[in-house]
Structure formats: C-alpha cells, structure tokens
Design a protein around this motif. Structure first.
Motif, short mmCIF file in Angstrom:
data_model
loop_
_atom_site.label_atom_id
_atom_site.label_comp_id
_atom_site.label_asym_id
_atom_site.label_seq_id
_atom_site.Cartn_x
_atom_site.Cartn_y
_atom_site.Cartn_z
N UNK A 1 0.83 -1.19 0.00
CA UNK A 1 0.00 0.00 0.00
C UNK A 1 0.87 1.24 0.00
N UNK A 2 1.94 1.20 0.75
CA UNK A 2 2.82 2.36 0.80
C UNK A 2 3.50 2.60 -0.52
N UNK A 3 3.80 1.53 -1.28
CA UNK A 3 4.48 1.69 -2.54
C UNK A 3 3.57 2.11 -3.68
N UNK A 4 2.26 1.99 -3.53
CA UNK A 4 1.34 2.28 -4.62
C UNK A 4 0.98 3.75 -4.69
N UNK A 5 1.49 4.57 -3.79
CA UNK A 5 1.12 5.97 -3.79
C UNK A 5 1.90 6.81 -4.79
N UNK A 6 2.88 6.23 -5.50
CA UNK A 6 3.66 7.00 -6.43
C UNK A 6 2.83 7.33 -7.67
N UNK A 7 2.90 8.59 -8.16
CA UNK A 7 2.14 9.03 -9.31
C UNK A 7 3.07 9.72 -10.31
N UNK A 8 2.61 9.71 -11.57
CA UNK A 8 3.36 10.41 -12.59
C UNK A 8 3.32 11.90 -12.29
N UNK A 9 4.45 12.62 -12.52
CA UNK A 9 4.53 14.04 -12.20
C UNK A 9 3.50 14.86 -12.95
#
Length: 262
Positions: free
Chosen positions: A55-63
């Motif tokens: 869950x913590x790793x899925x928060x990354x988004x494209x700039x």
C-alpha cells in the motif's frame, strides 16, 4: 479395625483415579488448531501488517504540473488560461480570468466550459471559437497558446539540457507575427506558432469587427486558422462570404511564414 480396611481401599482407589485423570488433563497439548482459533485476534493483525508495504508503494504518481498562460485583454475583460500537464499531455484546462458581470458573465459561463473541453481534446490552441463569444474565445486561445509554449519550453529545456549540439532549441515552439494587411473592412494580422519547422497554430490577432463585419470574421477566421495549419502554407482557399477578410488573412499569413523562413 479389619472391617474398615475395604472402605479405606475404596477411598484410596478413588483418590488415585481422580489424581490420574487430573494428571492426564494437565499433560494435554494446548498449541493445536483449537488454540490457534482461540487466539484468532493475533492472525488478522499480522495479515494487516503484511499489507502495509504494497500500500505504501502504490502511492507513487506520474509528475503533474500546472502552467499559466499570459493575460490576454479583450474588449470585455482579461482572459487567462491555466493548464494541467501530465506525461507531456494536457489533462485539464481552466480560465482563471474571464469577463464577468451581466451579459459578459453569461457568455463566459456558456463559452469557457466548451473551450476547456476543446483544449484538452485538441491538445493545442487550434480550437474553434464559441458562437456568441468571439472575443472571449479569441483571448482564451491566445492565453492557451502562451501556456502551451511555456510548457513546451520547460519540457524541451529539461529534456535536452545535455545536448552537445543544442538541437533541442530548434524544437522549441515560437511565434511569428505577420504584417498587418489592410482590407476594405479593416486590417487583418496573423500570428503563427511554429515547432520543429511546422506550423502548429495560427490565429488572427486583428480582423474586421463590428456589425456584419464582425459576424463574417467570427465565421471565417476559425476556418482560415485550421486551413493554415493543415496546408502548412498560405495556399489556402478563401471562405465563402468573406472574400476580403480571407485575402487579407492569406497576405498576412504569407508574411509571417516569410519571416519564419518557411
């Protein structure tokens, strides 16, 4: 005393039996499946803890970033467009300034949502004016183009800063203003946007206005803008019913292309 011996033996035998049962019960293992179910609160807690990492790793988004265009003044008030850009594409557009109050406010409420949608769909400033909101549409397109130019410049600068021959500079969008062409109904002046040696946008910064001339301009200029981008030259057809405006448009467009070296 001998008569009491059988009773004693019975009492002792009973006590021994009870002690044996108690001993067997105390030796029965307590860590089997039943005991795991009894402590069921611990297992769900461990499972939840194990899910925290993905869950913590899925928060990354494209700039995603926003770019605000220049303020464009119109006869009814300033217009300024702000874009949201993600992955090199326009994902949102909004007018942070637009004519307001009275009839102008009504036209803004009618026109701006359509212009926002067109900007995202076209991925450029080559969008049609909204009927009944010519001046607002024109100011919107100008501010939109300046926002796109800024976004491209920033993207080009960050993506080609390591280029040894500086070839990234040629791909940067630029605008060129043609000479004003005089017609019987007023002056016409065209501004073109070029990127990578191609015409990516065209607009009339001056055109006949007022009364019937203004209606003809609102009908003809969007078509001429589209033709200029499609033809990549000034060899475009005149719009029926707008002969003089079309002639002035082509003349100014040619001068802009000449200045650009096209």
């Amino acid at each position: 005393m001998r008569k009491s011996h059988p009773i004693r033996r019975a009492v002792l035998a009973t006590a021994a039996t009870v002690s044996g049962i108690v001993l067997l019960l105390s030796l029965k293992p307590g860590s089997g499946p039943a005991s795991a179910q009894a402590a069921g609160g611990a297992a769900p807690q461990q499972t939840a803890a194990g899910q925290e990492s993905p869950q913590g790793g899925s928060g990354q988004q494209t700039g995603t970033r926003t770019v605000t265009g220049d303020v464009e003044k119109t006869e009814y008030g300033p217009v300024q467009v702000r874009l949201t850009v993600s992955g090199g594409r326009i994902t949102g557009a909004e007018a942070v300034q637009a004519p307001s109050g009275g009839l102008s406010g009504q036209k803004t409420a009618m026109a701006v949502p359509r212009l926002n949608q067109e900007a995202v769909s076209a991925q450029s400033a080559n969008i049609d004016a909204v009927s009944g909101a010519t001046y607002t549409s024109r100011g919107y397109r100008r501010s939109l183009q300046s926002a796109i130019d800024k976004a491209r410049a920033a993207s080009t600068g960050s993506g080609t800063s390591g280029s040894a021959d500086g070839s990234g500079a040629s791909a940067q969008a630029r605008t060129v203003m043609g000479d004003a062409a005089q017609t019987q109904y007023g002056s016409v002046q065209v501004r073109v946007t070029l990127s990578g040696g191609k015409v990516t946008g065209a607009e009339a910064v001056q055109a006949p206005k007022g009364g019937h001339s203004g209606q003809v301009t609102a009908m003809a200029v969007p078509k001429l803008n589209q033709e200029a981008v499609s033809a990549q030259s000034a060899n475009i057809d005149a719009v029926s019913g707008a002969t003089y405006t079309s002639a002035g448009y082509k003349q100014s467009l040619q001068s802009a292309l000449d200045k650009a070296g096209g």
